[in-house]
Design a protein around this motif. Structure first.
Motif, short mmCIF file in Angstrom:
data_model
loop_
_atom_site.label_atom_id
_atom_site.label_comp_id
_atom_site.label_asym_id
_atom_site.label_seq_id
_atom_site.Cartn_x
_atom_site.Cartn_y
_atom_site.Cartn_z
N MET A 1 0.79 -1.22 0.00
CA MET A 1 0.00 0.00 0.00
C MET A 1 0.82 1.27 0.00
N ALA A 2 2.06 1.20 0.53
CA ALA A 2 2.78 2.46 0.73
C ALA A 2 4.28 2.24 0.87
N LEU A 3 4.99 3.38 0.83
CA LEU A 3 6.43 3.40 1.08
C LEU A 3 6.71 4.37 2.22
N PHE A 4 7.47 3.91 3.22
CA PHE A 4 7.87 4.74 4.35
C PHE A 4 9.39 4.90 4.35
N ASP A 5 9.86 6.05 4.82
CA ASP A 5 11.27 6.21 5.15
C ASP A 5 11.46 5.94 6.63
N PHE A 6 12.66 5.51 7.00
CA PHE A 6 12.97 5.34 8.42
C PHE A 6 13.99 6.39 8.83
N ASP A 7 13.73 7.06 9.93
CA ASP A 7 14.64 8.07 10.47
C ASP A 7 15.39 7.45 11.65
N ARG A 8 16.70 7.25 11.49
CA ARG A 8 17.45 6.57 12.55
C ARG A 8 17.67 7.44 13.78
N ILE A 9 17.54 8.75 13.64
CA ILE A 9 17.71 9.63 14.80
C ILE A 9 16.45 9.57 15.67
N SER A 10 15.28 9.77 15.05
CA SER A 10 14.04 9.72 15.84
C SER A 10 13.61 8.28 16.10
N GLY A 11 14.12 7.35 15.30
CA GLY A 11 13.78 5.94 15.48
C GLY A 11 12.36 5.62 15.07
N GLY A 12 11.87 6.24 13.99
CA GLY A 12 10.51 5.94 13.54
C GLY A 12 10.35 6.14 12.05
N PHE A 13 9.15 5.80 11.58
CA PHE A 13 8.86 5.87 10.15
C PHE A 13 8.15 7.16 9.78
N ALA A 14 8.32 7.58 8.52
CA ALA A 14 7.55 8.69 7.95
C ALA A 14 7.02 8.23 6.61
N LEU A 15 5.75 8.51 6.35
CA LEU A 15 5.12 8.08 5.10
C LEU A 15 5.72 8.89 3.95
N ARG A 16 6.26 8.18 2.93
CA ARG A 16 6.85 8.89 1.79
C ARG A 16 5.87 8.97 0.63
N SER A 17 5.22 7.84 0.33
CA SER A 17 4.26 7.86 -0.79
C SER A 17 3.25 6.73 -0.61
N VAL A 18 2.12 6.92 -1.26
CA VAL A 18 1.03 5.94 -1.17
C VAL A 18 0.81 5.39 -2.57
N HIS A 19 0.69 4.06 -2.70
CA HIS A 19 0.54 3.44 -4.01
C HIS A 19 -0.83 3.79 -4.62
N PRO A 20 -0.89 3.83 -5.95
CA PRO A 20 -2.16 4.16 -6.61
C PRO A 20 -3.29 3.25 -6.11
N GLY A 21 -4.45 3.84 -5.90
CA GLY A 21 -5.59 3.06 -5.42
C GLY A 21 -5.81 3.19 -3.92
N TYR A 22 -4.83 3.76 -3.20
CA TYR A 22 -4.97 3.93 -1.75
C TYR A 22 -4.83 5.40 -1.37
N SER A 23 -5.39 5.73 -0.19
CA SER A 23 -5.28 7.11 0.31
C SER A 23 -4.47 7.08 1.60
N PRO A 24 -3.95 8.23 2.02
CA PRO A 24 -3.26 8.28 3.31
C PRO A 24 -4.15 7.76 4.45
N ALA A 25 -5.45 7.96 4.35
CA ALA A 25 -6.36 7.46 5.40
C ALA A 25 -6.37 5.93 5.43
N ASP A 26 -6.27 5.29 4.25
CA ASP A 26 -6.21 3.82 4.20
C ASP A 26 -4.96 3.33 4.94
N ILE A 27 -3.86 4.05 4.74
CA ILE A 27 -2.60 3.64 5.37
C ILE A 27 -2.74 3.75 6.89
N ARG A 28 -3.29 4.87 7.34
CA ARG A 28 -3.48 5.08 8.78
C ARG A 28 -4.34 3.96 9.36
N ALA A 29 -5.41 3.61 8.65
CA ALA A 29 -6.35 2.61 9.17
C ALA A 29 -5.73 1.21 9.23
#
Lengths: 270, 247
Positions: B170-198
């Protein structure tokens, strides 16, 4: 001296309570069947560094009281059903590991030292469930933490290879982990497709891919001895058979039915 | 037209992009999509006259240039000679920790997976680890894994390795090694950011505007459907056949 023996004699020399190292390539399925036929029990498996159908069969047959492994899986055919069931039931002592830690433990035994330092691993729950692994302050070099794992010296190493010569030298190609198992183990038993008359140590090219007989205690001939798993340069894996096993071994009864067929099939080949 | 083929082609294209700049990538056994991504990068570099890419496919006789047995890939990683690797996980949490062992309380876990393989080690040593898990669901992406096979960040020890990105269906995330967490980079066609959250059980950073994951261009598709499927078929014949049949 390396003894050339029957498959039955080879299997009969693995005693209850012994630790048995088994590889992921060059798997002696013929030796596994012979062990089960001989009523092997209370084996402490050491998977180098993972196992597939071999460990699952031995576990299902009730031959295993402990297992040290980085993974047991049937690969494309899915999870290892008897391993998974035994983990849930708590029917053996489970020592989860990570591939290079098992290889490092063998290396320590190979060198006759009590432990081997290894990079990484810090932060993994493996350290919590493996109290025999320690995190120490590096005694040399730059200050920092390093994990050490104890030596692994298996009582017996068992594998399958294409060829042995009359003296018991074994052609292992570039599968050096088979040599690593043999260096670390107290005794090494090998099943082979065939015994050849030429001397495998005769030329540098040949000798480079050989485990010398110094490390080999027993050799038994077992044609198609890795089946249904693959043997390099000899035959591919029989994926249909492994998938059939995966399906049948989901239940205890299915496993029993598969095992009895497997044992008689192995006998026919031999 | 096949949605399944397009889905896989998009993932392969994303992986090739994530690997850009590497010299040597190791791919685990039974990972046809990561292998295809690596092969796509190799073919692109060849065309562009960029440095060649080495691909080691573990467990493959053909795509394995090692001669020192099972230990060599691990030694190679310790020497800094493996630039990228792929890891998955039955569970992956918001801190980037992965679980390949099972759910519930160890050792008698409710569900048992194969085991940790080389993850506890390689996560520390390979600079660009790509987390690849096709199923994007709350049972996979959990707040905290039940068992840490491999930890993403360990401030108490020096390490060069760790997660670089997380790619799902559904999506691609980057990982930030300083904060130790993910950030959403892009969502694949057919999905919305809300789908990713859910469908994600852990929290992550979500920028105000999220682009769609770019689909492969015509030139890439031609390469993928020709040369790459041919190369892939040597190691993953069933996968390559299925891709061609879906055409």
């Amino acid at each position: 001296m390396t003894e050339i023996v029957s498959l039955e004699a080879l299997a009969a020399d693995v005693q209850p309570g012994q630790s048995l190292a088994i590889p992921v390539t060059g798997v002696s399925m013929a030796g596994t069947a012979a062990l089960i036929e001989a009523g092997a029990r209370d084996l402490k498996l050491i998977c180098v560094p993972i196992s597939s159908m071999q460990a699952d069969l031995l576990i299902g047959a009730g031959a295993v009281s402990a297992i040290e492994t980085s993974a047991v899986s049937l690969g494309e055919a899915g999870g290892a059903p008897r391993f998974n069931a035994a983990v849930r039931a708590g029917s053996f002592a489970l020592r989860d590991s990570t591939c290079p830690a098992i290889l490092a433990g063998l290396l320590a035994a190979q060198k006759g030292v009590p432990f081997m330092p290894i990079a990484g691993i810090v932060g993994s729950d493996l350290l919590r469930v493996r109290p025999d692994w320690k995190v120490i302050d590096s005694p040399v070099g730059e200050p920092g933490k390093v994990v050490v794992v104890p030596a692994i010296a298996p009582d017996v190493a068992l594998f399958h290879a294409p060829e042995a010569d009359r003296a018991g030298n074994i052609r292992i190609g570039r599968h050096r982990e088979l040599a690593a198992m043999a260096y670390a183990a107290k005794r090494t038993f090998v099943t082979v497709e065939r015994i050849v008359d030429r001397n495998l140590m005769a030329t540098e090219d040949s000798a480079a891919g050989v485990l010398p007989s110094l490390y080999v205690d027993k050799v038994a001939v077992a044609p198609r001895g890795a089946w249904p798993l693959p043997l390099w340069d000899e035959y591919p894996g029989d994926d249909v058979e492994v998938a059939r096993y995966a399906a049948m071994a989901r239940s205890e009864e299915g496993f029993r039915a598969y095992l009895s067929g497997f044992l008689s099939q192995r006998k026919q080949v031999a | 037209m096949s949605g399944e083929r397009e889905r896989r082609e998009l993932l392969i294209n994303v992986i090739a992009g994530l690997l850009d700049g590497i010299r040597h990538v190791a791919v685990g056994a039974s990972s046809p999509i990561p292998a295809a991504g690596a092969m796509l990068l190799r073919a692109r570099n060849e065309r562009a006259g960029k440095p060649p890419v080495r691909i080691s496919i573990l467990g493959s006789q053909e795509h394995n240039f090692f001669t020192n047995g099972a230990v060599e890939v691990f030694d190679c990683a310790a020497q800094g000679r493996v630039d990228a690797f792929f890891l998955g996980g039955g569970q992956i949490d918001g801190a980037g920790n992965i679980n390949l062992v099972g759910t519930g309380t160890y050792p008698a876990t409710d569900v048992r997976w194969p085991g940790s393989f080389g993850s506890a080690y390689l996560y520390h040593l390979v600079p660009r680890v790509i987390l690849f898990r096709e199923e994007h669901s709350p049972r996979v992406f959990v707040p905290k894994v039940d068992f840490v096979s491999a930890a993403a960040t360990t401030p108490e020890v020096r390490r060069r390795g760790g997660p670089h990105a997380l790619l799902t269906n559904m999506a691609l995330f980057d990982f930030d090694r300083i904060s130790g967490g993910f950030a959403l980079r892009s969502v694949h066609p057919g999905y919305s950011p809300a789908d990713i959250r859910a469908n994600t059980g852990f929290d992550y950073v979500e920028p105000a505007s999220i682009p769609a994951t770019p689909a492969p261009d015509a030139e890439t598709l031609a390469l993928l459907r020709g040369r790459i499927m041919e190369e892939l078929g040597e190691t993953y014949p069933a996968f390559a056949r299925a891709m061609q049949q879906a055409a």
